[in-house]
Design a protein around this motif. Sequence first.
Motif, PDB file in Angstrom:
ATOM      1  N   ARG A   1       0.787  -1.235   0.000  1.00 63.72           N
ATOM      2  CA  ARG A   1       0.000   0.000   0.000  1.00 63.72           C
ATOM      3  C   ARG A   1       0.821   1.289   0.000  1.00 63.72           C
ATOM      4  NH1 ARG A   1      -4.254  -0.777   4.812  1.00 63.72           N
ATOM      5  NH2 ARG A   1      -4.390   1.481   4.431  1.00 63.72           N
TER       6      ARG A   1
ATOM      7  N   ASN B   1      -6.317   4.056  -0.257  1.00 65.73           N
ATOM      8  CA  ASN B   1      -5.751   3.362   0.899  1.00 65.73           C
ATOM      9  C   ASN B   1      -4.230   3.473   0.952  1.00 65.73           C
ATOM     10  OD1 ASN B   1      -4.959   1.724  -1.202  1.00 65.73           O
ATOM     11  ND2 ASN B   1      -5.485  -0.199  -0.165  1.00 65.73           N
TER      12      ASN B   1
ATOM     13  N   HIS C   1      -8.193  11.738   2.200  1.00 63.89           N
ATOM     14  CA  HIS C   1      -8.210  10.423   1.534  1.00 63.89           C
ATOM     15  C   HIS C   1      -8.058  10.533   0.021  1.00 63.89           C
ATOM     16  CE1 HIS C   1      -9.458   8.931   5.447  1.00 63.89           C
ATOM     17  NE2 HIS C   1     -10.457   9.793   5.446  1.00 63.89           N
TER      18      HIS C   1
ATOM     19  N   ASN D   1      -2.158   7.266  10.747  1.00 65.01           N
ATOM     20  CA  ASN D   1      -2.721   6.182   9.937  1.00 65.01           C
ATOM     21  C   ASN D   1      -2.345   6.294   8.466  1.00 65.01           C
ATOM     22  OD1 ASN D   1      -4.008   4.646  11.930  1.00 65.01           O
ATOM     23  ND2 ASN D   1      -5.744   6.034  11.972  1.00 65.01           N
ATOM     24  N   SER D   2      -1.834   7.449   8.036  1.00 64.42           N
ATOM     25  CA  SER D   2      -1.442   7.618   6.638  1.00 64.42           C
ATOM     26  C   SER D   2       0.068   7.733   6.464  1.00 64.42           C
ATOM     27  CB  SER D   2      -2.127   8.851   6.036  1.00 64.42           C
ATOM     28  OG  SER D   2      -1.830  10.006   6.791  1.00 64.42           O
TER      29      SER D   2
ATOM     30  N   THR E   1      -3.595   1.657  11.255  1.00 61.65           N
ATOM     31  CA  THR E   1      -2.973   1.167  10.029  1.00 61.65           C
ATOM     32  C   THR E   1      -1.723   0.359  10.328  1.00 61.65           C
ATOM     33  OG1 THR E   1      -3.808   3.110   8.830  1.00 61.65           O
ATOM     34  CG2 THR E   1      -2.044   1.851   7.787  1.00 61.65           C
TER      35      THR E   1
END
Length: 362
Positions: A155, A232, A228, A245-246, A349
């Motif tokens: 990802r 993902n 976003h 989380n990113s 994540t």
Amino acid sequence: MDIFDDIDDLAIEEEAVMNEYINPVERKVRVVKTRPDHYSMWDGREFHRRFRLMKESVQYLLYLIEDKIKHKTLRNQCIPPMLQLLITLRFYATGSFYITVGDFGGIHSSTICGIIKKVTDAIASLRPIFIKLPRSEEEIRRTQEDFYKIASFPRVISAIDCTHIRIQSPGGNTAEVFRNRKGFFSFNVQAMCSADLLFQDVVARWPGSTHDSMIFSNSSAKFHCQNHAFGNGIILGDSGYEQTNSLLTPFPNPETPAQSLYNESQIRTRNVIERCFGVWKRRFPVLSIGLRCKLPLAQDVIVACAILHNLARTKNEEEPPEDPEVNIPPEPIFPSSAANPIGEERHQTRNIMLTYFQALIL
């Protein structure tokens, strides 16, 4: 003694401005120097060594910016666009004083100042074409696949880090904010790159004393992550960034096999940004030697060199041969300064990634 203690380029810039207001009676006798045809006089290898790009790439670049840098008429021994471009590339390749670059092109140093500003601005205007993050689903998927091939980290759409570009003291009351942890003045430049060492984003406006996490917190990349825009997709950074989380950072003290495997894969995948910085600065030594010009021009030179780096990569150019005339100082090492940690409950994540690496072990 610091290399910036005896600088005359700013004086040359000021002289170029003042000459516009000098009484014509007081002007010096104009002397037109012989201007060499550098494009024709060098073979491919020697041209590549001196200007850091192949002839084909220079021709393509000239096609993109010629309308922005050419003179409206051919009067008064005007300087052709190709010579203007080559003079600017030589400045990026050597970091020399304006006088030295002027002698190389057969042009007075006060004219060199205006040429470098104009050509740099024209190259920097190409940023939307050459520097961009993946946005479409197809671009994101392809970028994730390229990163996955490095060390099986899923990802990933980008690797992020900061590097310091030396400048001279800007003076004034705020000069000290540009002094970094190593004691010299710099811009702390944030960059994001792809698996094939292409710049995806460059932020070149923060002074050297700024922490890496502060730069990212105020960048458009974080705004896109929060909205976003990358699906993902995730970004990999070192411990100088805040874990979110990113944006995933390594475990400071891995305690399980899954955490150790996560760290190994994360570091190997993230290493592309370090390699990108190395290739970038070797191609354009002015970024290592330091920028002896005013801050706005210094920022534009950094962006312009990032664009030219991407151009060279997309043209599959090899790194240019070393130039014995250019002495590149060793790169200072800045150990990561850890950002403030956040609660583990926000590490959703990273916990998912740990489950993935645990499954690999089993």
